[in-house]
Design a protein around this motif. Structure first.
Motif, PDB file in Angstrom:
ATOM      1  N   UNK A  31       0.841  -1.170   0.000  1.00  0.00           N
ATOM      2  CA  UNK A  31       0.000   0.000   0.000  1.00  0.00           C
ATOM      3  C   UNK A  31       0.896   1.247   0.000  1.00  0.00           C
ATOM      4  N   UNK A  32       0.485   2.261  -0.702  1.00  0.00           N
ATOM      5  CA  UNK A  32       1.292   3.468  -0.797  1.00  0.00           C
ATOM      6  C   UNK A  32       1.236   4.265   0.505  1.00  0.00           C
ATOM      7  N   UNK A  33       2.127   5.214   0.591  1.00  0.00           N
ATOM      8  CA  UNK A  33       2.188   6.045   1.788  1.00  0.00           C
ATOM      9  C   UNK A  33       0.897   6.845   1.936  1.00  0.00           C
ATOM     10  N   UNK A  34       0.365   7.360   0.839  1.00  0.00           N
ATOM     11  CA  UNK A  34      -0.889   8.108   0.913  1.00  0.00           C
ATOM     12  C   UNK A  34      -2.052   7.210   1.318  1.00  0.00           C
ATOM     13  N   UNK A  35      -2.038   5.974   0.861  1.00  0.00           N
ATOM     14  CA  UNK A  35      -3.080   5.035   1.246  1.00  0.00           C
ATOM     15  C   UNK A  35      -3.095   4.786   2.740  1.00  0.00           C
ATOM     16  N   UNK A  36      -1.912   4.658   3.309  1.00  0.00           N
ATOM     17  CA  UNK A  36      -1.803   4.455   4.758  1.00  0.00           C
ATOM     18  C   UNK A  36      -2.199   5.731   5.494  1.00  0.00           C
ATOM     19  N   UNK A  37      -1.782   6.886   4.982  1.00  0.00           N
ATOM     20  CA  UNK A  37      -2.076   8.152   5.632  1.00  0.00           C
ATOM     21  C   UNK A  37      -3.568   8.454   5.656  1.00  0.00           C
ATOM     22  N   UNK A  38      -4.264   8.093   4.583  1.00  0.00           N
ATOM     23  CA  UNK A  38      -5.689   8.372   4.493  1.00  0.00           C
ATOM     24  C   UNK A  38      -6.559   7.200   4.929  1.00  0.00           C
ATOM     25  N   UNK A  39      -5.965   6.189   5.526  1.00  0.00           N
ATOM     26  CA  UNK A  39      -6.763   5.068   6.015  1.00  0.00           C
ATOM     27  C   UNK A  39      -7.543   5.487   7.265  1.00  0.00           C
ATOM     28  N   UNK A  40      -8.650   4.845   7.480  1.00  0.00           N
ATOM     29  CA  UNK A  40      -9.520   5.178   8.613  1.00  0.00           C
ATOM     30  C   UNK A  40      -8.782   5.014   9.934  1.00  0.00           C
ATOM     31  N   UNK A  41      -7.985   3.964  10.048  1.00  0.00           N
ATOM     32  CA  UNK A  41      -7.269   3.697  11.296  1.00  0.00           C
ATOM     33  C   UNK A  41      -6.269   4.797  11.604  1.00  0.00           C
ATOM     34  N   UNK A  42      -5.551   5.268  10.584  1.00  0.00           N
ATOM     35  CA  UNK A  42      -4.556   6.324  10.793  1.00  0.00           C
ATOM     36  C   UNK A  42      -5.228   7.624  11.197  1.00  0.00           C
ATOM     37  N   UNK A  43      -6.338   7.956  10.563  1.00  0.00           N
ATOM     38  CA  UNK A  43      -7.048   9.195  10.880  1.00  0.00           C
ATOM     39  C   UNK A  43      -7.572   9.148  12.318  1.00  0.00           C
ATOM     40  N   UNK A  44      -8.120   8.024  12.715  1.00  0.00           N
ATOM     41  CA  UNK A  44      -8.626   7.884  14.081  1.00  0.00           C
ATOM     42  C   UNK A  44      -7.481   7.940  15.089  1.00  0.00           C
TER      43      UNK A  44
END
Length: 64
Positions: free
Chosen positions: A1-14
């Motif tokens: 998964x790309x860095x942006x995908x991880x950054x915008x994932x629900x878990x990261x935001x929470x």
């Protein structure tokens, strides 16, 4: 998964939102808004704002 995908994932935001809230709570319990505790509160607010921005951007990128 790309860095942006991880950054915008629900878990990261929470996780960012929870970290911001915890910093605000810890800073509030210490000494208020001045001095080192004030830095904690301001950093917490900044992290909370970043999480809101990430949530908005993730919503636009979802394509729904």
């Amino acid at each position: 998964m790309s860095v942006l995908g991880v950054l915008f994932s629900r878990e990261a935001i929470i996780a960012v939102a929870i970290c911001g809230a915890l910093l605000c709570v810890v800073g509030s319990f210490r000494a208020g808004r001045n001095g080192p505790a004030g830095v904690l509160v301001k950093t917490g607010y900044a992290l909370t704002g970043v999480s809101m921005l990430l949530m908005i951007v993730a919503g636009f990128m979802s394509g729904r």
